[in-house]
Structure formats: structure tokens, C-alpha cells
Design a protein around this motif. Structure first.
Motif, PDB file in Angstrom:
ATOM      1  N   UNK A 190      30.606 -34.093  -2.808  1.00 16.19           N
ATOM      2  CA  UNK A 190      31.968 -34.591  -2.993  1.00 16.19           C
ATOM      3  C   UNK A 190      32.886 -34.287  -1.823  1.00 16.19           C
ATOM      4  N   UNK A 191      32.332 -34.281  -0.608  1.00 15.39           N
ATOM      5  CA  UNK A 191      33.140 -34.056   0.589  1.00 15.39           C
ATOM      6  C   UNK A 191      32.888 -35.203   1.557  1.00 15.39           C
ATOM      7  N   UNK A 192      33.718 -35.286   2.576  1.00 20.45           N
ATOM      8  CA  UNK A 192      33.529 -36.357   3.550  1.00 20.45           C
ATOM      9  C   UNK A 192      32.335 -36.049   4.449  1.00 20.45           C
ATOM     10  N   UNK A 193      31.709 -37.114   4.943  1.00 26.07           N
ATOM     11  CA  UNK A 193      30.571 -36.935   5.838  1.00 26.07           C
ATOM     12  C   UNK A 193      30.978 -36.195   7.099  1.00 26.07           C
ATOM     13  N   UNK A 194      32.161 -36.503   7.596  1.00 24.55           N
ATOM     14  CA  UNK A 194      32.644 -35.834   8.812  1.00 24.55           C
ATOM     15  C   UNK A 194      32.788 -34.336   8.593  1.00 24.55           C
ATOM     16  N   UNK A 195      33.384 -33.948   7.459  1.00 23.33           N
ATOM     17  CA  UNK A 195      33.586 -32.520   7.186  1.00 23.33           C
ATOM     18  C   UNK A 195      32.255 -31.804   7.074  1.00 23.33           C
ATOM     19  N   UNK A 196      31.290 -32.399   6.337  1.00 24.82           N
ATOM     20  CA  UNK A 196      29.995 -31.739   6.191  1.00 24.82           C
ATOM     21  C   UNK A 196      29.274 -31.682   7.534  1.00 24.82           C
TER      22      UNK A 196
ATOM     23  N   UNK B  57      37.662 -24.269   7.933  1.00 19.63           N
ATOM     24  CA  UNK B  57      37.958 -23.563   6.702  1.00 19.63           C
ATOM     25  C   UNK B  57      37.109 -24.133   5.558  1.00 19.63           C
ATOM     26  N   UNK B  58      36.595 -23.231   4.742  1.00 18.08           N
ATOM     27  CA  UNK B  58      35.805 -23.639   3.583  1.00 18.08           C
ATOM     28  C   UNK B  58      36.317 -22.881   2.363  1.00 18.08           C
ATOM     29  N   UNK B  59      36.069 -23.445   1.201  1.00 19.62           N
ATOM     30  CA  UNK B  59      36.448 -22.794  -0.053  1.00 19.62           C
ATOM     31  C   UNK B  59      35.207 -22.524  -0.878  1.00 19.62           C
ATOM     32  N   UNK B  60      35.324 -21.589  -1.794  1.00 21.68           N
ATOM     33  CA  UNK B  60      34.189 -21.243  -2.649  1.00 21.68           C
ATOM     34  C   UNK B  60      33.750 -22.436  -3.497  1.00 21.68           C
ATOM     35  N   UNK B  61      34.715 -23.227  -3.972  1.00 26.62           N
ATOM     36  CA  UNK B  61      34.375 -24.363  -4.830  1.00 26.62           C
ATOM     37  C   UNK B  61      33.565 -25.411  -4.067  1.00 26.62           C
ATOM     38  N   UNK B  62      33.940 -25.660  -2.808  1.00 18.68           N
ATOM     39  CA  UNK B  62      33.186 -26.627  -2.001  1.00 18.68           C
ATOM     40  C   UNK B  62      31.794 -26.095  -1.699  1.00 18.68           C
ATOM     41  N   UNK B  63      31.697 -24.808  -1.394  1.00 16.36           N
ATOM     42  CA  UNK B  63      30.380 -24.214  -1.146  1.00 16.36           C
ATOM     43  C   UNK B  63      29.508 -24.272  -2.395  1.00 16.36           C
ATOM     44  N   UNK B  64      30.144 -24.133  -3.571  1.00 15.70           N
ATOM     45  CA  UNK B  64      29.395 -24.285  -4.821  1.00 15.70           C
ATOM     46  C   UNK B  64      28.758 -25.667  -4.889  1.00 15.70           C
ATOM     47  N   UNK B  65      29.516 -26.680  -4.521  1.00 15.42           N
ATOM     48  CA  UNK B  65      29.014 -28.053  -4.567  1.00 15.42           C
ATOM     49  C   UNK B  65      27.887 -28.269  -3.566  1.00 15.42           C
TER      50      UNK B  65
END
Length: 282
Positions: A49-55, A65-73
Motif C-alpha cells: 500500500x505504498x508508492x512504487x517510488x517510495x519502496x 523516513x519510515x513508520x512502523x505501520x508501513x514496515x508492518x505492511x
């Protein structure tokens, strides 16, 4: 582990695990024209659920910057285990600092084994047991371990690193029927420590030395396996004891020093304990 090195390891870790996931495992069509194994970056981004560019930036090891919720995903998309998730968080969020400071790490000496732990070693008479520290440095063992593996007393203290010995001593290569499986278990433990103690530059020096000296080490290390306590069944072909089967149980020793107890229990319904008894009696 300095900032650049930490981000480089994060990049390698994400790439390795992305390559292990085939589209069918996550409900995506197999598709065609795949140049590399595993998922594409855009597919991981879609699942997380993130953009291709960000990943892409994350996998390239950029300082973002990263968040725990995004890392969970991302961990869910890559189907990471609990230990692998912890490793991902330590690298991505720089939260792997252990219970001691960098200054204390430089002052560390040889860890001491408590009398109670020494008694446990003695009582595990027919279970080869090795005590190691967070650098996989062997700090204690029992008589059974000396008979099955090596007489560690004859090895200089500074050379008693289990990872190094696995690649430098022919006795270990000859002993384990599946040597790579034997090694992967220790490397998975070592990587778990590597992510936990990000402030200790010793790991980078050690890894550089191992990669330069042993090409097969680099090949196995790049598989990026992580486990704080792998449980495996190992088959040994001992020069004097013959065929032996052991179940490896790895336990964390609670206390002021980060120690690990690796116990090789003779597999049930085998002649391993009988063979070990005979070997030790001789």
C-alpha cells in the motif's frame, strides 16, 4: 554499523526476500517476461500500500523516513517471520541498539560463565553443548562437545569464533552430512545479533574478513536468513563415532551478558546416545 552500512544491509535484505516470493504465493498472476526471480518492486509496493517510488527508494537504501505501520505492511508482503521482522525494523528505523552502549562494547572482555550455567553444562553429559556470546565467540562447552566437535581447549581463545571455525576447520565440513544446513543455522543467529547491535563496528570488520577469505561464506550470507533460535535436526558422520543424529535447540541465557546455549540432543529412536557414550568412554 554506520548509517551507510546499515542502509546497504537494508537494501540487500529487502532484495533477497523479494526474490524469494513468487507471485502465486501472494495471490498475483505469474505473468511473463520476468527477468529476475520473485516479485517486482511495484508488486511489493502494491501489496504494502505504498508508492512504487517510495519502496524503490527504501530498497535502494536511501535515507528516508519510515513508520512502523508501513514496515508492518512490507513485512507482510514479503511474508517475513517474527525474527526477520525485528531485523527489518532494526535496520529501517535504526532501533537495534542493544542493552549496552558503544563505549561499553569497546571495553568488553571475555564473558564469564556463572557457576549455575557451568553446572548445567556438566549435567548435560551426553548432550554436546556450546555457550557462545553475541559475536558467536565460544566461551564455554562440555566434554561431549569436545568429543563430537573439536577440543576447543587446544584452540587459542581469540580464534574460538564458531562462524570462523565452520569455514576454516575441515573437521566441521567432514562432520556435518549437510554442511550448508549446519552453517545456515549459525549464520541466521549471527544475523539476528548483527541487526540488534547496530552500534558495534566489530561486525563489519568480521564480515569483511570472512567475505574476502571464504567465497562460500558470502554466498550463504547473501541468503539473508534470520532466526534467534533455530531448531533443526542434524546428521553427523563422526570419524570415530559413526553416524549420529542430533536435535539442535538454541536458548538465550538471561543475565547481564548476552549468551546463547546451543544444545545438541541425541535424536530419539536412534543409536546416537549409545554411540556418544562409547566415544566418551574410550
Amino acid at each position: 554499523m554506520k548509517q551507510v552500512t546499515r542502509l546497504q544491509e537494508l537494501s540487500a535484505f529487502l532484495k533477497a526476500h523479494r526474490a524469494k516470493i513468487v507471485p502465486q504465493m501472494v495471490g498475483l498472476p505469474a505473468g511473463t517476461r520476468r527477468r529476475t526471480p520473485g516479485l517486482r518492486r511495484e508488486e511489493v509496493a502494491q501489496l504494502a500500500g505504498v508508492s512504487t517510488t517510495w519502496y524503490t527508494w527504501l530498497e535502494q537504501g536511501r535515507d528516508i523516513k519510515v513508520s512502523a505501520s508501513v514496515l508492518d505492511n512490507i513485512a507482510a508482503a514479503l511474508q517475513l517471520t517474527r525474527d526477520e521482522r525485528n531485523y527489518l525494523y532494526a535496520l529501517a528505523m535504526d532501533t537495534g541498539g542493544g542493552p549496552v552502549s558503544a563505549g561499553q562494547l569497546l571495553q568488553e572482555g571475555q564473558p564469564e560463565i556463572s557457576p549455575s550455567l557451568q553446572k548445567i553444562l556438566h549435567e548435560l553429559k551426553y548432550c554436546p553443548t556450546i555457550i557462545s556470546d553475541r559475536r558467536c565467540q565460544i566461551v564455554g562447552w562440555n566434554e561431549a562437545a569436545s568429543h563430537v566437535f573439536l577440543d576447543f581447549e587446544q584452540i587459542p581463545m581469540e580464534q574460538r569464533n564458531m562462524i570462523s571455525l565452520l569455514f576454516t576447520r575441515l573437521e566441521f565440513r567432514r562432520l556435518a552430512v549437510n554442511w550448508e544446513q549446519f552453517v545456515r543455522g549459525f549464520l541466521a543467529i549471527f544475523r539476528a545479533y548483527y541487526g540488534q547491535y547496530v552500534e558495534d563496528e566489530w561486525y563489519e570488520r568480521f564480515l569483511s574478513e570472512m567475505k574476502a577469505a571464504h567465497p562460500d561464506f558470502n554466498q550463504l550470507w547473501e541468503q539473508s536468513e534470520v532466526s534467534s533460535a533455530p531448531e533443526v535436526i542434524l546428521e553427523f558422520r563422526h570419524a570415530k563415532g559413526g553416524k549420529m543424529h542430533f536435535q539442535l535447540t538454541s536458548l538465550q541465557v538471561h543475565g547481564n551478558v548476552d549468551l546463547r546455549c546451543s544444545i545438541y540432543t541425541p535424536a530419539p529412536d536412534t543409536s546416537t546416545e549409545y554411540r556418544l557414550r562409547q566415544l566418551m568412554e574410550k
